[in-house]
Design an enzyme around this catalytic site. Structure first.
Site, PDB file in Angstrom:
ATOM      1  N   SER A  49       1.432  -1.296   0.198  1.00 37.92           N
ATOM      2  CA  SER A  49      -0.074   0.011  -0.158  1.00 37.92           C
ATOM      3  C   SER A  49       0.810   0.878  -0.379  1.00 37.92           C
ATOM      4  O   SER A  49       0.523   2.342  -0.170  1.00 37.92           O
ATOM      5  CB  SER A  49      -1.267  -0.270   1.123  1.00 37.92           C
ATOM      6  OG  SER A  49      -0.679   0.534   2.364  1.00 37.92           O
ATOM      7  N   LYS A  57       0.959   4.607   6.771  1.00 40.10           N
ATOM      8  CA  LYS A  57      -0.416   5.273   5.858  1.00 40.10           C
ATOM      9  C   LYS A  57       0.571   6.581   6.308  1.00 40.10           C
ATOM     10  O   LYS A  57       1.391   7.366   6.629  1.00 40.10           O
ATOM     11  CB  LYS A  57      -1.486   5.192   5.731  1.00 40.10           C
ATOM     12  CG  LYS A  57      -2.101   4.176   6.031  1.00 40.10           C
ATOM     13  CD  LYS A  57      -2.186   3.233   4.069  1.00 40.10           C
ATOM     14  CE  LYS A  57      -2.912   2.166   4.479  1.00 40.10           C
ATOM     15  NZ  LYS A  57      -2.583   0.513   4.584  1.00 40.10           N
TER      16      LYS A  57
END
Length: 154
Positions: A73, A110
């Site tokens: 991700s 993230k």
């Protein structure tokens, strides 16, 4: 504490944190200067000096942890599956930092997007959704990623 709508799988986040232990500088050698990725530079001597990785990479030793990343991700931020990240818990996370967060008890890595009281955790891969706060789930920004160590899988 924030709430979010989507839990994040542990298969796409870092592993459990491991405290950084002192690296014996005598084990690590490095070249001074830079290295060419194209044609070699005859101007660079081949002098070798020992490098202390603790001094170079770790600003807050008691608050720095190593975590291995699982998943893709954060690929477009240069963090790939299998890389090791150094996470500093002493740095105050701000908008734009790559962070390790705990979402419903699971770690994820993230980019932090924060404007006022609005928060989201952004993936750096368009095939992964951002994590947006909603009722019922908690988000805790655990630490700031300061370094990614690439796994070359040789």
């Amino acid at each position: 504490m924030y709430s979010i709508s989507q839990a994040h799988s542990s298969t796409d986040g870092p592993s459990s944190p491991v405290p950084v232990v002192a690296v014996d500088a005598a084990w690590v050698k490095g070249l001074l200067g830079s290295v060419q990725a194209g044609f070699p530079s005859p101007a660079e001597d081949h002098g070798v000096e020992r490098i202390d990785l603790n001094k170079e990479l770790i600003k807050h030793p008691q608050a720095t942890f190593l975590m291995r990343v699982r998943g893709a991700s954060m690929r477009e931020a240069g963090i790939d599956d299998g890389d090791v990240v150094l996470v500093d818990r002493a740095i105050k996370p701000t908008h734009g930092h790559v962070v390790v967060a705990v979402v419903d008890g699971e770690f994820t890595v993230k980019r932090l997007w924060k404007r006022g009281s609005n928060l989201k955790l952004q993936a750096a891969n368009p095939t992964y959704p951002d994590i947006l706060p909603r009722d019922g789930q908690t988000v805790e920004v655990w630490g700031v990623v300061t370094t990614a160590i690439k796994s070359m899988r040789v």
